[in-house]
Design an enzyme around this catalytic site. Structure first.
Site, mmCIF file in Angstrom:
data_model
loop_
_atom_site.group_PDB
_atom_site.id
_atom_site.type_symbol
_atom_site.label_atom_id
_atom_site.label_comp_id
_atom_site.label_asym_id
_atom_site.label_seq_id
_atom_site.Cartn_x
_atom_site.Cartn_y
_atom_site.Cartn_z
ATOM 1 N N PRO A 236 -73.305 13.233 -26.234
ATOM 2 C CA PRO A 236 -72.719 13.594 -27.528
ATOM 3 C C PRO A 236 -71.635 12.630 -28.004
ATOM 4 C CG PRO A 236 -72.001 15.099 -25.810
ATOM 5 C CD PRO A 236 -73.124 14.281 -25.227
ATOM 6 N N ASN A 237 -71.692 12.393 -29.296
ATOM 7 C CA ASN A 237 -70.715 11.578 -30.037
ATOM 8 C C ASN A 237 -70.849 10.078 -29.797
ATOM 9 O OD1 ASN A 237 -69.293 13.854 -31.268
ATOM 10 N ND2 ASN A 237 -68.635 14.317 -29.180
ATOM 11 N N ARG B 85 -65.627 5.621 -33.700
ATOM 12 C CA ARG B 85 -65.015 6.684 -32.907
ATOM 13 C C ARG B 85 -63.914 6.107 -31.998
ATOM 14 N NH1 ARG B 85 -67.607 9.540 -27.551
ATOM 15 N NH2 ARG B 85 -65.969 11.095 -27.310
ATOM 16 N N TYR C 240 -62.849 3.315 -27.122
ATOM 17 C CA TYR C 240 -64.261 3.044 -26.850
ATOM 18 C C TYR C 240 -64.738 1.680 -27.333
ATOM 19 C CZ TYR C 240 -64.269 7.999 -25.736
ATOM 20 O OH TYR C 240 -63.997 9.217 -25.168
ATOM 21 N N ASN D 141 -74.877 7.793 -19.668
ATOM 22 C CA ASN D 141 -73.540 8.109 -20.167
ATOM 23 C C ASN D 141 -73.650 9.481 -20.815
ATOM 24 O OD1 ASN D 141 -71.041 8.410 -21.250
ATOM 25 N ND2 ASN D 141 -70.955 6.418 -22.265
ATOM 26 N N ALA E 152 -69.158 13.862 -22.888
ATOM 27 C CA ALA E 152 -68.390 15.035 -22.451
ATOM 28 C C ALA E 152 -69.188 15.959 -21.529
ATOM 29 C CB ALA E 152 -67.866 15.798 -23.663
ATOM 30 N N HIS F 171 -68.493 16.220 -17.701
ATOM 31 C CA HIS F 171 -67.424 17.025 -17.100
ATOM 32 C C HIS F 171 -67.732 18.517 -17.074
ATOM 33 C CE1 HIS F 171 -65.589 13.190 -17.822
ATOM 34 N NE2 HIS F 171 -65.616 13.351 -19.119
ATOM 35 N N GLU G 56 -74.282 6.440 -13.262
ATOM 36 C CA GLU G 56 -73.345 7.013 -14.237
ATOM 37 C C GLU G 56 -72.573 5.875 -14.912
ATOM 38 O OE1 GLU G 56 -70.063 9.125 -12.450
ATOM 39 O OE2 GLU G 56 -69.719 10.306 -14.262
ATOM 40 N N HIS H 149 -69.622 4.890 -18.031
ATOM 41 C CA HIS H 149 -68.639 5.268 -19.054
ATOM 42 C C HIS H 149 -68.003 4.014 -19.627
ATOM 43 C CE1 HIS H 149 -68.931 9.457 -17.951
ATOM 44 N NE2 HIS H 149 -68.802 9.095 -16.691
ATOM 45 N N ARG I 223 -57.526 9.062 -17.758
ATOM 46 C CA ARG I 223 -57.345 9.834 -18.999
ATOM 47 C C ARG I 223 -56.975 11.288 -18.668
ATOM 48 N NH1 ARG I 223 -62.244 8.788 -22.800
ATOM 49 N NH2 ARG I 223 -60.772 9.754 -24.267
HETATM 50 C C1 DQA Z 1 -67.171 8.730 -22.095
HETATM 51 C C2 DQA Z 1 -65.987 9.420 -21.411
HETATM 52 C C3 DQA Z 1 -66.066 10.919 -21.612
HETATM 53 O O1 DQA Z 1 -64.944 11.556 -21.004
HETATM 54 C C4 DQA Z 1 -66.045 11.258 -23.084
HETATM 55 O O2 DQA Z 1 -66.218 12.648 -23.272
HETATM 56 C C5 DQA Z 1 -67.040 10.483 -23.883
HETATM 57 C C6 DQA Z 1 -67.260 9.080 -23.556
HETATM 58 C C7 DQA Z 1 -67.054 7.187 -21.999
HETATM 59 O O3 DQA Z 1 -68.070 6.531 -22.146
HETATM 60 O O4 DQA Z 1 -65.951 6.670 -21.817
HETATM 61 O O5 DQA Z 1 -67.593 10.983 -24.857
HETATM 62 O O6 DQA Z 1 -68.356 9.117 -21.423
#
Ligand code: DQA
Length: 144
Positions: free
Chosen positions: A11-12, A19, A24, A76, A79, A82, A100, A102, A109
């Protein structure tokens, strides 16, 4: 196919570029896809890049990656990383290696980002290098 790497984004991540760029970076997901495709071609691999804001899509796509005999999955989960026991179970349920990924370093963070359901099941984790995290994960995927 054995030389395909699925790159699954949660998501996002469709908002990358605008963003929180201070966290990011300025690259869009399309920019990252282009970088991955260029490097994958050099490595004799193919990239299957997808993004969804819906958890179940990530589950379905991991099943699909296994059914297609993909070489690896870069995940990736954003959110969902978590929160998602479903993603943990999926990674455990398939044999396709999952890396994984990120952009940011979740450990540097907020507290709620320190726990990762994905990381507890994944083969390994690359985090904190912006778009380069994806490229490093691709290098790892090519070698396992
Ligand atoms: C993320 C880190 C996550 O905590 C966050 O919710 C994201 C992006 C990253 O790529 O840094 O949406 O996965």
């Amino acid at each position: 196919m054995a030389d395909t790497i699925f790159v699954l984004n949660g998501p996002n991540l469709n908002m990358l570029g605008t963003r929180e760029p201070e966290i990011y970076g300025a690259d869009t997901l399309d920019d990252i896809a282009g970088q991955l495709e260029d490097r994958a071609r050099e490595l004799g691999l193919a990239i299957e890049m997808r993004q969804s804001n819906h958890e179940g899509h990530l589950v379905d796509w991991m099943h699909e990656a296994q059914a297609q005999g993909a070489k690896a999955i870069l995940l990736n989960a954003a959110a969902f990383t978590h929160t998602s026991a479903a993603l943990y179970d999926t990674i455990k349920a398939i044999r396709t290696p999952v890396i994984e990924v990120h952009l940011s370093n979740p450990h540097a963070r907020e507290q709620f980002r320190h726990a990762s359901y994905v990381g507890r099941a994944a083969r390994g984790t690359i985090a904190g290098f912006g778009a380069l995290s994806y490229m490093l994960a691709l290098e790892a995927a090519a070698r396992i």
